[in-house]
Design an enzyme around this catalytic site. Sequence first.
Site, PDB file in Angstrom:
ATOM      1  N   GLU A  23       0.802  -1.218   0.000  1.00  0.00           N
ATOM      2  CA  GLU A  23       0.000   0.000   0.000  1.00  0.00           C
ATOM      3  C   GLU A  23       0.839   1.274   0.000  1.00  0.00           C
ATOM      4  OE1 GLU A  23      -3.220   0.280  -0.432  1.00  0.00           O
ATOM      5  OE2 GLU A  23      -3.424  -1.897  -0.585  1.00  0.00           O
ATOM      6  N   SER A  24       1.931   1.283   0.746  1.00  0.00           N
ATOM      7  CA  SER A  24       2.674   2.547   0.866  1.00  0.00           C
ATOM      8  C   SER A  24       4.186   2.362   0.898  1.00  0.00           C
ATOM      9  CB  SER A  24       2.235   3.294   2.136  1.00  0.00           C
ATOM     10  OG  SER A  24       2.583   2.555   3.300  1.00  0.00           O
TER      11      SER A  24
END
Length: 406
Positions: free
Chosen positions: A132-133
């Site tokens: 996700e990040s």
Amino acid sequence: MLVASLALLPLPAAAQSRPDIERQFQAWLQNDLWPEASKSGVSQKAFKAAFDGIRLNWDLPDLVPPGAAPKKEQKQSQAEFSSPGAYFSEKRLQGLAASGRRLAKTHAATLRKVEQDYGVPGEVILAVWGRESGYGRADIPHPAIEVLATKAFMSTRKEMFRRELVAALHIIDGGDRTPTQLKGSWAGAMGQPQFMPTSYLKYAVDFDGDGVRDIWNSVPDSLASIANYLRRKGWEAGRGWGYEVRIPDGVSCAQEGPDLARPIGKWSATGIGRVSGKPFPKGETGASGMMLVPAGTHGPEFIVTPNFYVIKEYNNSDLYALFIGNLADRIAYGSGAFSGAWGDVGKMLRSDVLAMQKALVAKGYDVGKVDGLPGYKTRRSLGDWQSKSGLKPTCYPDASLKAKLR
């Protein structure tokens, strides 16, 4: 006469200028959004602070300004319906796995406590965080209120973004973030776990005990929030996500889907075995498992657990969940790429797949949504039809079937 006739035709509506639309946006905030936000419990102070100096962000995708028509549907670009192999970049997965193994050591104590409290394996939490990040390293710079307000006012999914915008106002009103601190992606997803505001309100937790649910700067809060999300979506503690397998020729690929679950021991009894050669864990033989063949017989084959579908709650894509599962295995066990190669699939026009779906429906098959996308119900219906027609089931649409399936 032609000129005179043309003069009688109605003129197209003049395109509205951006200043005109900006004025409509400000009126919409006060006359439309504020009554709804106030009714839901948002204070006037928080509302004013959130929209102080706010303007539309014209650089965002999928915008439909007032008076404009939505763009016609674009060519399907979702990975499982185009080129699945490109989704599993080996270079990227190796990099994420190496970072994940380092961070597993760095945050070992936190991960142990998170796993103890929520029952989700640390490697799965790390895999989601990495995907996700980039383990919190990704630049997520957009002011969330600006993004959500723009999309709530003029996008292809206004109602969904309107709900998220009101939720974001509650985050500000609750004191967890100021409007300037509330940063997200171009789609409104926020912080290291990339939660939409409604998910933040439901699933974010304060794990480091500082009184704030900080998924932007706190690693413990981010890891625990991911785990809480998965647990609340139904994660079964003590089980993994699934296993890559080989399905023997005598076993039809037309048995996939979460609605055709059976004990993993029964799948094993049909001759389905793990590509590693290891037996399924003893604790799994009586537990539920599902066949998954996202590219039919043209790609890797799997028996997945209900936890696979929990991962899909984070992002409703088979390939996303497989990416998380594969990355988690690499972090935990040092394993590598899937054994099966992704074949040359995804070349079919969406209209051709749609025609196949309609033909299958006419023959009494359930293909799920008739939308030109080969989901699991379409794949297994196609495989069943192939078998009954004397063809070797492949469970995936290809050009050679267009003339045969009418």
